[in-house]
Design an enzyme around this catalytic site. Sequence first.
Site, mmCIF file in Angstrom:
data_model
loop_
_atom_site.group_PDB
_atom_site.id
_atom_site.type_symbol
_atom_site.label_atom_id
_atom_site.label_comp_id
_atom_site.label_asym_id
_atom_site.label_seq_id
_atom_site.Cartn_x
_atom_site.Cartn_y
_atom_site.Cartn_z
ATOM 1 N N ALA A 295 2.674 -3.656 11.539
ATOM 2 C CA ALA A 295 2.040 -4.540 11.723
ATOM 3 C C ALA A 295 0.985 -5.421 12.412
ATOM 4 C CB ALA A 295 3.250 -5.186 12.463
ATOM 5 N N ASP A 296 0.168 -4.730 13.196
ATOM 6 C CA ASP A 296 -1.369 -4.910 12.970
ATOM 7 C C ASP A 296 -1.732 -5.311 12.090
ATOM 8 O OD1 ASP A 296 -1.178 -3.075 16.052
ATOM 9 O OD2 ASP A 296 -0.180 -2.174 14.586
ATOM 10 N N PHE A 297 -1.943 -4.493 10.866
ATOM 11 C CA PHE A 297 -2.877 -4.619 9.182
ATOM 12 C C PHE A 297 -2.349 -6.034 9.007
ATOM 13 C CE2 PHE A 297 -2.031 -0.220 8.488
ATOM 14 C CZ PHE A 297 -2.532 0.387 9.860
ATOM 15 N N ALA B 113 -5.982 -4.302 0.649
ATOM 16 C CA ALA B 113 -5.798 -5.286 0.882
ATOM 17 C C ALA B 113 -4.877 -6.117 1.363
ATOM 18 C CB ALA B 113 -6.311 -5.920 -0.603
ATOM 19 N N GLU B 114 -5.134 -6.189 2.604
ATOM 20 C CA GLU B 114 -3.615 -7.305 3.311
ATOM 21 C C GLU B 114 -3.373 -8.439 2.639
ATOM 22 O OE1 GLU B 114 -5.356 -4.543 4.134
ATOM 23 O OE2 GLU B 114 -3.855 -3.385 5.134
ATOM 24 N N HIS C 78 -2.201 0.685 16.502
ATOM 25 C CA HIS C 78 -0.465 0.880 15.370
ATOM 26 C C HIS C 78 -0.243 0.995 16.803
ATOM 27 C CE1 HIS C 78 -3.925 2.847 13.066
ATOM 28 N NE2 HIS C 78 -2.873 2.911 12.189
ATOM 29 N N GLU D 18 1.126 -1.210 -0.399
ATOM 30 C CA GLU D 18 0.126 0.256 0.136
ATOM 31 C C GLU D 18 0.744 1.560 -0.045
ATOM 32 O OE1 GLU D 18 -2.171 -0.653 3.374
ATOM 33 O OE2 GLU D 18 -2.252 -2.980 2.561
#
Length: 677
Positions: free
Chosen positions: A433-435, A408-409, A478, A378
């Site tokens: 990293a949270d995503f 769109a991970e 986050h 992204e």
Amino acid sequence: MSKADADVFVPPRISESDLGYLLDCFRKMLQIRTVEQQALDLSRATPPAILGSIHLCAGQEAVPVAAIAGLEEADQIVATYRGHGWALASGLTTVEVIGEICQRTLGINGGRGGSAYMMAPWTRFIGENSIVGAGVPIACGVALANKIASNRRVALVSIGDSAFNQGATHEGLAFAAARSLPLIVICENNGWSELTPSSVTYTIARIAQRASGYGIPGLTIDGTDPIAIRDTVRQAAERARGGSGPVVIECRVPRLWGHYNRDIEHYRSKEDRQAAADRDPIVLLSNRLQESGLADRASLDRIADEVRSEIEGVVQKVLDSPVPEAATATNSVWAAKAPVPVSQAEETAPQTMSYLQAIQEALSRELQTRPEVLVYGEDVGHAGGIFGASRGLQKTYGPERVFDTPIAESAILGSAVGAALRGMKPIVEIMWADFMLVALDQLINQAANIRYITGGRCGVPLVVRTQQGATPGSCAQHSQSLEALLTHIPGLRIAIPGTPQDAYSILRSAVADPDPCVVFEARSLYQSSGPVVASDRIEPIGKAALRKPGTDAVIVAWGTMVRVALEAASTLEADGLNVGVLDLRWLSPLDETSLCQAVADAQGRVVVAHEANVTGGFGAEVIARLHERLGHAIAIRASRVGAPDIRMPASPVLSQELLPNAARIAAAVRSLVSAAS
Ligand SMILES: Cc1ncc(C[n+]2csc(CCOP(=O)(O)OP(=O)(O)O)c2C)c(N)n1
């Protein structure tokens, strides 16, 4: 006729010229049905010859057979979990397929994949997928590799109708549409979502209508008609080969049997079963051939007899074959060979760089030295990443290799899996990293499994760069430090650099490694500077660094805590304590030798410091390993310093109260030393 019905394909009448093709379909469809019948019988035998659930495709045979007839030899297939038919139609032998269903050494994966997860990515059959919908992002990656190679190959992925409700499917379609990938998504709509009618989960007349939301064609066809399927797939493939992007094809099929082998279908009406039986594609094809006068009953019966006797012979051969040797269960979790350095280049003089510049330099060198490297995520392309790690790289290396993706991970990580399987080296960025948590399936269920399931024949050499940790004002979503979560997973390599030099060297080692690597960068260190030797010498993965030797105690740290640990050690000098600092750098593989040595040199006194909260943190693993490896020889005195088991508040006043710091680490060392003396 409604607008929705207008897109339904009407099968043409068959003629003499179709005979050879249809007889071939008839034979192949019967072969699949016979394999499925045998599998069902074997699973229901006493004692059962197959353990575990199996999902059979009776009623859906025309789809794989005819879809593959519409493709070219080199096009690739990613199948649904109900995928025996796809495996056979793609060219796996009946021995390989039945052997795998029966979990024997003769199986394509020697019994590691089983019925619902057989894989052969070294062939055109990439594999089944037991996580519904997950195949779509992976197929995107295969298509992406094809597109970059300009090889005119098309990737086809088959999913069920329920899988069309999965996030991974939607992310994959968004990704494929955005990049105009040569991809065909076949939805085998059998009307059932396990034990629930699909109509309960859809409010549209045709599932393929959903394609319009992505600006791509969505066709609905009769999935019992081999001509309709072949011709529609052929058109879609030609379109995709010509660069016009993906197509969705919904094939309406009957589900003749239950969802799985032991399904008694108590939830299904007699009428629904009868309606399905009336659409049995093998009976329909047999009738169609006879009614048109192109084949007689006797010749079709002969084909059926031949198929039956062939499959019975294969089943016997499989049942007579050995089960896997138990001792092989531990093989092939990781690549056998150490990574080969890119070059034997000499060391270069150190330059002062920030941690972030070091990452950018490493990415640039990788793009420069390895044509198979792709860098994407992204905002990664044009803007160069929200932190600037890839700034300027798209301009230098082009938008085919350095590009922006939809948010769109699952698609980012899944496409990296697929592209890696086809010889690319994707370095993808997950912004925070949270995503990653929204897309862990692609790392844990997909990337981490493939080497093992394929018995070491295939690896997934991808790199995920992400950043983590708390900085002033960052909110609870986050701020997390998630390294322990992924270090738990066999098959994934985990690194966590704490200096600019390591930000450079570790990334380059991760790219050279043949296994999937996740590099957790530290956002709070991005602007910190230090000397960096930006050489092309690739160091082996999994080496810790002793930042300071110590004999009274050692602090084991990684990432953000390395600097903090050094500060604590220097404070402790005033107490007359000689405290070492070991930077693990890699958590998988863990450098047990350096760890044990540093702790032995420090009289067994060790404080493990990490930013993550304490419970289940990697510190617990470090201390457990020390007890196992060293506990018999010396007394281990260990403690952990981490954030308490509390969520991370945004207010800096509150977050500073929770985050570990030098004073807390020093206090932990003092109490350890005083308790020991
Ligand atoms: C992500 C995920 N959720 C749930 C399941 C459990 N599950 C296995 S098969 C299945 C039904 C899938 O239905 P569909 O996609 O229509 O395929 P079909 O069974 O009709 O072939 C489900 C929900 C799974 N395997 N993966």
